[in-house]
Design an enzyme around this catalytic site. Structure first.
Site, PDB file in Angstrom:
ATOM      1  N   GLU A  25      38.660 -21.471  -7.921  1.00  0.00           N
ATOM      2  CA  GLU A  25      38.590 -20.316  -7.011  1.00  0.00           C
ATOM      3  C   GLU A  25      37.890 -20.751  -5.726  1.00  0.00           C
ATOM      4  OE1 GLU A  25      36.058 -17.637  -9.124  1.00  0.00           O
ATOM      5  OE2 GLU A  25      37.146 -17.966 -10.989  1.00  0.00           O
ATOM      6  N   CYS A  38      33.037 -37.990  42.219  1.00  0.00           N
ATOM      7  CA  CYS A  38      33.534 -38.530  40.949  1.00  0.00           C
ATOM      8  C   CYS A  38      32.509 -39.502  40.360  1.00  0.00           C
ATOM      9  CB  CYS A  38      34.861 -39.249  41.178  1.00  0.00           C
ATOM     10  SG  CYS A  38      35.439 -40.110  39.704  1.00  0.00           S
ATOM     11  N   LYS A  65      31.981 -28.789  -3.300  1.00  0.00           N
ATOM     12  CA  LYS A  65      31.619 -28.372  -1.935  1.00  0.00           C
ATOM     13  C   LYS A  65      32.498 -29.064  -0.902  1.00  0.00           C
ATOM     14  CE  LYS A  65      28.376 -26.196  -0.781  1.00  0.00           C
ATOM     15  NZ  LYS A  65      27.042 -25.713  -0.997  1.00  0.00           N
ATOM     16  N   ASP A 114      31.513 -17.698   1.107  1.00  0.00           N
ATOM     17  CA  ASP A 114      30.203 -17.878   1.718  1.00  0.00           C
ATOM     18  C   ASP A 114      29.646 -16.518   2.109  1.00  0.00           C
ATOM     19  OD1 ASP A 114      28.044 -19.189   2.601  1.00  0.00           O
ATOM     20  OD2 ASP A 114      28.965 -20.041   4.390  1.00  0.00           O
ATOM     21  N   LYS A 141      35.708 -23.550 -13.013  1.00  0.00           N
ATOM     22  CA  LYS A 141      35.063 -22.979 -14.201  1.00  0.00           C
ATOM     23  C   LYS A 141      35.877 -23.290 -15.447  1.00  0.00           C
ATOM     24  CE  LYS A 141      33.667 -19.038 -11.418  1.00  0.00           C
ATOM     25  NZ  LYS A 141      33.859 -17.623 -11.116  1.00  0.00           N
ATOM     26  N   SER A 177      22.845 -20.267 -10.301  1.00  0.00           N
ATOM     27  CA  SER A 177      23.439 -20.969  -9.157  1.00  0.00           C
ATOM     28  C   SER A 177      24.359 -22.051  -9.721  1.00  0.00           C
ATOM     29  CB  SER A 177      22.366 -21.553  -8.254  1.00  0.00           C
ATOM     30  OG  SER A 177      21.507 -22.341  -9.013  1.00  0.00           O
ATOM     31  N   LEU A 178      24.916 -22.877  -8.886  1.00  0.00           N
ATOM     32  CA  LEU A 178      25.884 -23.870  -9.356  1.00  0.00           C
ATOM     33  C   LEU A 178      25.471 -25.271  -8.944  1.00  0.00           C
ATOM     34  CD1 LEU A 178      29.129 -21.982  -8.289  1.00  0.00           C
ATOM     35  CD2 LEU A 178      28.524 -22.552 -10.635  1.00  0.00           C
ATOM     36  N   GLU A 205       0.846  -1.207   0.000  1.00  0.00           N
ATOM     37  CA  GLU A 205       0.000   0.000   0.000  1.00  0.00           C
ATOM     38  C   GLU A 205       0.879   1.255   0.000  1.00  0.00           C
ATOM     39  OE1 GLU A 205      -3.982  -0.747   2.505  1.00  0.00           O
ATOM     40  OE2 GLU A 205      -2.199  -1.691   3.379  1.00  0.00           O
ATOM     41  N   TYR A 206       1.944   1.195   0.788  1.00  0.00           N
ATOM     42  CA  TYR A 206       2.857   2.334   0.848  1.00  0.00           C
ATOM     43  C   TYR A 206       3.492   2.569  -0.523  1.00  0.00           C
ATOM     44  CZ  TYR A 206       6.979   5.151   1.847  1.00  0.00           C
ATOM     45  OH  TYR A 206       7.939   6.128   1.828  1.00  0.00           O
ATOM     46  N   ASP A 207       3.971   1.465  -1.151  1.00  0.00           N
ATOM     47  CA  ASP A 207       4.597   1.589  -2.466  1.00  0.00           C
ATOM     48  C   ASP A 207       3.627   2.212  -3.467  1.00  0.00           C
ATOM     49  OD1 ASP A 207       6.939   0.563  -1.603  1.00  0.00           O
ATOM     50  OD2 ASP A 207       6.569  -1.483  -2.320  1.00  0.00           O
ATOM     51  N   CYS A 226      34.360 -43.179  40.583  1.00  0.00           N
ATOM     52  CA  CYS A 226      34.718 -43.886  41.815  1.00  0.00           C
ATOM     53  C   CYS A 226      34.044 -43.303  43.060  1.00  0.00           C
ATOM     54  CB  CYS A 226      36.232 -43.881  41.997  1.00  0.00           C
ATOM     55  SG  CYS A 226      36.899 -42.247  42.338  1.00  0.00           S
ATOM     56  N   TYR A 262      34.424 -12.116  -9.265  1.00  0.00           N
ATOM     57  CA  TYR A 262      34.837 -13.356  -9.942  1.00  0.00           C
ATOM     58  C   TYR A 262      34.099 -13.670 -11.228  1.00  0.00           C
ATOM     59  CZ  TYR A 262      30.805 -14.654  -7.082  1.00  0.00           C
ATOM     60  OH  TYR A 262      29.587 -14.671  -6.479  1.00  0.00           O
ATOM     61  N   ARG A 319      21.370 -10.608  -5.796  1.00  0.00           N
ATOM     62  CA  ARG A 319      21.021 -11.716  -6.683  1.00  0.00           C
ATOM     63  C   ARG A 319      19.501 -11.874  -6.806  1.00  0.00           C
ATOM     64  NH1 ARG A 319      20.214 -17.245  -6.131  1.00  0.00           N
ATOM     65  NH2 ARG A 319      20.913 -18.439  -7.929  1.00  0.00           N
ATOM     66  N   CYS A 362      39.292 -35.393  40.276  1.00  0.00           N
ATOM     67  CA  CYS A 362      39.241 -36.533  41.187  1.00  0.00           C
ATOM     68  C   CYS A 362      40.688 -36.944  41.417  1.00  0.00           C
ATOM     69  CB  CYS A 362      38.462 -37.684  40.545  1.00  0.00           C
ATOM     70  SG  CYS A 362      38.727 -39.263  41.382  1.00  0.00           S
ATOM     71  N   LYS A 406      35.035 -20.784  -3.036  1.00  0.00           N
ATOM     72  CA  LYS A 406      33.616 -20.402  -3.085  1.00  0.00           C
ATOM     73  C   LYS A 406      33.314 -19.646  -1.802  1.00  0.00           C
ATOM     74  CE  LYS A 406      29.060 -22.220  -4.140  1.00  0.00           C
ATOM     75  NZ  LYS A 406      28.293 -21.536  -3.126  1.00  0.00           N
ATOM     76  N   CYS A 458      40.870 -45.013  40.743  1.00  0.00           N
ATOM     77  CA  CYS A 458      39.624 -44.600  40.082  1.00  0.00           C
ATOM     78  C   CYS A 458      39.563 -45.330  38.731  1.00  0.00           C
ATOM     79  CB  CYS A 458      39.637 -43.081  39.879  1.00  0.00           C
ATOM     80  SG  CYS A 458      38.315 -42.484  38.821  1.00  0.00           S
ATOM     81  N   GLU A 467      31.087 -11.374  -4.634  1.00  0.00           N
ATOM     82  CA  GLU A 467      30.502 -11.826  -3.369  1.00  0.00           C
ATOM     83  C   GLU A 467      30.839 -10.827  -2.270  1.00  0.00           C
ATOM     84  OE1 GLU A 467      29.000 -14.627  -4.036  1.00  0.00           O
ATOM     85  OE2 GLU A 467      28.432 -15.446  -2.075  1.00  0.00           O
TER      86      GLU A 467
HETATM   87  S1  IVH Z   1      30.570 -18.118 -10.203  1.00  0.00           S
HETATM   88  C1  IVH Z   1      27.353 -19.133 -13.043  1.00  0.00           C
HETATM   89  N1  IVH Z   1      32.463 -18.010  -8.396  1.00  0.00           N
HETATM   90  O1  IVH Z   1      27.980 -19.170  -5.254  1.00  0.00           O
HETATM   91  C2  IVH Z   1      28.465 -19.095 -12.077  1.00  0.00           C
HETATM   92  N2  IVH Z   1      30.209 -18.001  -7.661  1.00  0.00           N
HETATM   93  O2  IVH Z   1      26.071 -21.356  -5.691  1.00  0.00           O
HETATM   94  C3  IVH Z   1      28.028 -18.765 -10.727  1.00  0.00           C
HETATM   95  N3  IVH Z   1      29.933 -17.842  -5.230  1.00  0.00           N
HETATM   96  O3  IVH Z   1      25.463 -17.296  -6.788  1.00  0.00           O
HETATM   97  C4  IVH Z   1      28.848 -17.804 -10.050  1.00  0.00           C
HETATM   98  N4  IVH Z   1      32.065 -17.746  -4.741  1.00  0.00           N
HETATM   99  O4  IVH Z   1      26.988 -16.073  -5.090  1.00  0.00           O
HETATM  100  C5  IVH Z   1      31.145 -18.040  -8.614  1.00  0.00           C
HETATM  101  N5  IVH Z   1      34.239 -17.902  -6.902  1.00  0.00           N
HETATM  102  C6  IVH Z   1      32.928 -17.922  -7.137  1.00  0.00           C
HETATM  103  C7  IVH Z   1      31.967 -17.860  -6.087  1.00  0.00           C
HETATM  104  C8  IVH Z   1      30.611 -17.919  -6.397  1.00  0.00           C
HETATM  105  C9  IVH Z   1      30.833 -17.735  -4.254  1.00  0.00           C
HETATM  106  C10 IVH Z   1      28.474 -17.875  -5.005  1.00  0.00           C
HETATM  107  C11 IVH Z   1      27.695 -16.960  -5.911  1.00  0.00           C
HETATM  108  C12 IVH Z   1      26.714 -17.851  -6.640  1.00  0.00           C
HETATM  109  C13 IVH Z   1      26.670 -19.049  -5.746  1.00  0.00           C
HETATM  110  C14 IVH Z   1      26.275 -20.279  -6.539  1.00  0.00           C
END
Ligand code: IVH
Length: 659
Positions: free
Chosen positions: A110, A403, A309, A114, A285, A79-80, A33-35, A406, A221, A133, A419, A112, A425, A169
């Site tokens: 590379e 203890c 992973k 978090d 990659k 995503s991957l 509503e606000y929007d 014992c 990346y 994202r 102890c 990954k 013991c 990231e």
């Molecule tokens: S490449 C299409 N490189 O992981 C390739 N992603 O699970 C996808 N992430 O959404 C991205 N480190 O937020 C890439 N060295 C890295 C990454 C990376 C973290 C994250 C990224 C992506 C998610 C996919």
């Protein structure tokens, strides 16, 4: 009502709801509503050319936002797919070969990170928008928040194309995260559960003033949409482009063909505990962009990349019970029995709570929900009690006065309960016995948990030397359920074979408090015979450069009280004197290992160093002689350089070790 009147009314309304939402924390209408009100106001102002700096629509930026604007990515943020081991990765490589028609594809590896994915668009080299994202297609515009990260350049000076979306990231470094949580707690707020959570919460915070005080960080990346004049042809060229344009890039990126990837991934995994940010895997990659194009994507993940992973090392679970165990030195340690969780490849059901101070600090209760963490090979720990989900079913921990093994009255020594019933013991006798017979001590095969329990419960072993007098119970042992004649014969053989231990193994087997394998070796090297060690005074021991006052006192006390029956042991054993190995050219050199190696595991290296008379040490100090430097060395390298410690790289390693 005229349009101008409607604008006037809408401005008042938006102001009113802003105040209700931000200042009073008591919104009366929904965000939608606000929007709707806000957008109608914007539309009418534009339509009428009625722009006024006092209008709430002109004030964005200085004041907290109500909601973020949405924006569609030029190219989706994918995503991957995951792989968890070499076999799965090689299948991925097979598919890549099939689709590209080329073998020996080059890959990048590379970490990954978090954190939180971000897409930043630059138009003619000028930063235009930073977008989260979101669902992969559409995200939220968080430009102002991202611009609080001063490392991110607002212009690209080196070869910028007309248009480029750069992907990366956003995350918190671990010490910044801890500081942030402390500040939040000090001001009575609720701490973030993890650095990732903190990054997400901060990025989506509507008040840029709050974001400004939180030191977010970023690594870039990847590429999203791009105009045709963008000239990079591969991930490696792109990484170079990022570096030339001062866009932060991680320093652990590697390149290679499939056969080298498992090692490259291992190097990332091995460096994990030394990093000051969290990673949850490695991303592999296809390097060449034309090949990436050929491979394309299926549903939401590309065919040209995978996430390798790492085992998750942190999970929430429930505390079923808090119990107390008695160790071989008599220290009574609290531990939590938890609902089992799989962490970093191991199933965890018991977690030590260390001592009474830690129990107080965590304020843990039975039935609590706790965060269990296991980093690499490190023993699991409870890092946090989630007090927010307590439901009244929690029960206080009963701290024992006696203890649990014992019944002896317990003493308090600082944060520890103890102890002092020694080998009388059963728990202490059992703990000592397990250690005494273990591989790095007397190394007796055929003694496991079950038979050890029998030997102690049946009273056959009351002190260490009894182990060497077991023959008289041969018939009884052979008739024990679950232990065939053969296994008992083997056990006797193994006991017989252990009767002439090396000096260092024997010292280690005694379980002197704080005298482990390394100190035992040092003592053996220094005193050469067991009798000399036994007679050593505190002052004698302090002559050694790797022994401190506490350990020296422990050793003197141990031989004075003789809790394990050393005299009786000396009667049945033939303890060897210390012998210098023929090729002990590393005699007494203190050597630290860091990083990972192509040809050796760290344990193998340690063993080789010991065999050659060297002393593998865990951390760098002014006394360290050498640092053996593997790939991805972490913080030890810097420290070694500060202390001027000599470095040995893997290239020179074999020469150094003379192997
Ligand atoms: S490449 C299409 N490189 O992981 C390739 N992603 O699970 C996808 N992430 O959404 C991205 N480190 O937020 C890439 N060295 C890295 C990454 C990376 C973290 C994250 C990224 C992506 C998610 C996919």
């Amino acid at each position: 009502m005229s349009v101008n009147d409607e604008i006037k009314n809408l401005r008042l309304l938006v102001e009113k709801h802003n105040k209700l939402y931000h200042q009073d924390d008591a919104p009366e209408i929904s965000d939608e509503e606000y929007d709707a009100l806000y957008q109608r106001l914007q539309l009418l102002e534009k339509h009428k050319g009625n722009i006024d700096t006092t209008s709430p629509t002109a004030k964005v930026g200085s004041k907290p936002k109500r909601a973020f604007e949405k924006h569609s990515h030029l190219k989706p943020m994918l995503s991957l797919n995951n792989v968890f081991n070499e076999e799965e990765f090689l299948k991925f490589d097979e598919r890549v070969t099939k689709w590209t028609g080329h073998s020996l594809t080059e890959y990048s590896v590379e970490p990954k990170f978090d954190g939180l994915g971000i897409s930043i668009s630059y138009e003619d080299g000028v930063l235009n928008k930073a977008v989260t994202r979101g669902d992969g297609q559409t995200g939220e515009v968080v430009t102002e928040n991202v611009l609080t990260i001063k490392k991110i350049p607002t212009t690209l000076k080196h070869n910028p194309p007309k248009l480029l979306e750069i992907r990366g990231e956003i995350f918190f470094r671990l010490n910044d995260f801890q500081k942030l949580n402390q500040t939040i707690k000090n001001s009575g707020g609720k701490a973030f559960v993890s650095p990732r959570n903190a990054a997400a919460g901060t990025m989506r915070n509507l008040d840029p003033k709050i974001v400004k005080d939180r030191p977010l960080d970023v690594f870039f990346y990847g590429i999203g949409g791009q105009s045709e004049d963008f000239s990079c042809k591969s991930q490696s060229e792109f990484i170079e482009f990022l570096q030339k344009n001062n866009l932060p890039v991680n320093d652990k990126i590697q390149f290679g063909v499939a056969s080298s990837i498992p090692n490259a991934v291992k190097a990332v995994l091995d460096s994990r505990d030394d990093l000051d940010y969290e990673i949850d895997g490695a991303v592999v990659k296809v390097n060449d962009f034309a090949n990436q194009e050929k491979l394309g994507a299926v549903s939401k993940a590309p065919r040209w990349a995978v996430a390798w992973k790492f085992p998750s090392s942190e999970k929430y679970t429930k505390v079923n019970e808090v119990l107390f165990s008695v160790g071989r030195t008599g220290v009574v340690t609290p531990f939590a029995q938890i609902e089992p969780v799989l962490l970093a490849g191991a199933n965890i059901s018991n977690v030590s709570l260390h001592n009474m101070d830690e129990l107080d600090r965590l304020d843990i209760k039975i039935n609590d929900t706790v965060l269990v963490k296991r980093a690499g090979d490190v023993i699991p720990q409870i890092t946090k009690v989630n007090v927010d989900v307590r439901d009244g079913s929690e029960k206080n921990v009963n701290v024992p006065n006696h203890c649990p093994s014992c019944g002896n009255v317990l003493k308090t020594e600082g944060p520890f309960l103890r102890c002092d019933n020694g080998m009388k013991c059963p728990a202490q006798l059992f703990g000592f016995f397990e250690h005494f017979v273990s591989r790095k001590a007397m190394n007796i095969e055929g003694l496991g948990y079950k038979i050890n329990k029998h030997l102690i419960n049946l009273g056959y072993v009351k002190e260490a030397a009894d182990l060497f007098k077991l023959r008289k119970y041969e018939a009884e042992l052979k008739s024990l359920e679950g232990f065939g004649e053969k296994s008992i014969d083997n056990l006797f053989e193994s006991i017989e074979a252990s009767k002439a231990p090396s000096l260092e193994m024997f010292i280690n087997s005694l379980g002197i408090p704080e005298v482990g394998e390394t100190t035992a070796s040092a003592l053996a090297r220094f005193f050469k015979t067991f009798d000399k060690l036994k007679k050593a005074t505190y002052e004698d021991l302090m002559q050694m450069d790797n022994i401190g006052g506490v350990v020296a006192q422990n050793i003197v006390d141990f031989f004075m009280r003789d809790p394990v029956g050393v005299k009786a042991l000396q009667e049945v054993l033939e303890i060897k004197n210390y012998e210098v190995a023929a090729d002990a050219h590393l005699d007494n050199l203190k050597i630290v290992i860091t990083g990972s190696f192509q040809e050796f595991s760290r344990d193998e290296l340690k063993q080789i160093i010991k065999n050659k008379g060297g002393v593998p040490s865990a951390s760098i100090s002014s006394k360290t002689d050498y640092l053996i430097l593997g790939e991805n060395p972490g913080s030890k390298l810097k420290k070694a350089q500060e202390f001027g410690v000599k470095l040995i790289t893997e290239e020179k390693l074999k020469d150094f070790l003379k192997i």
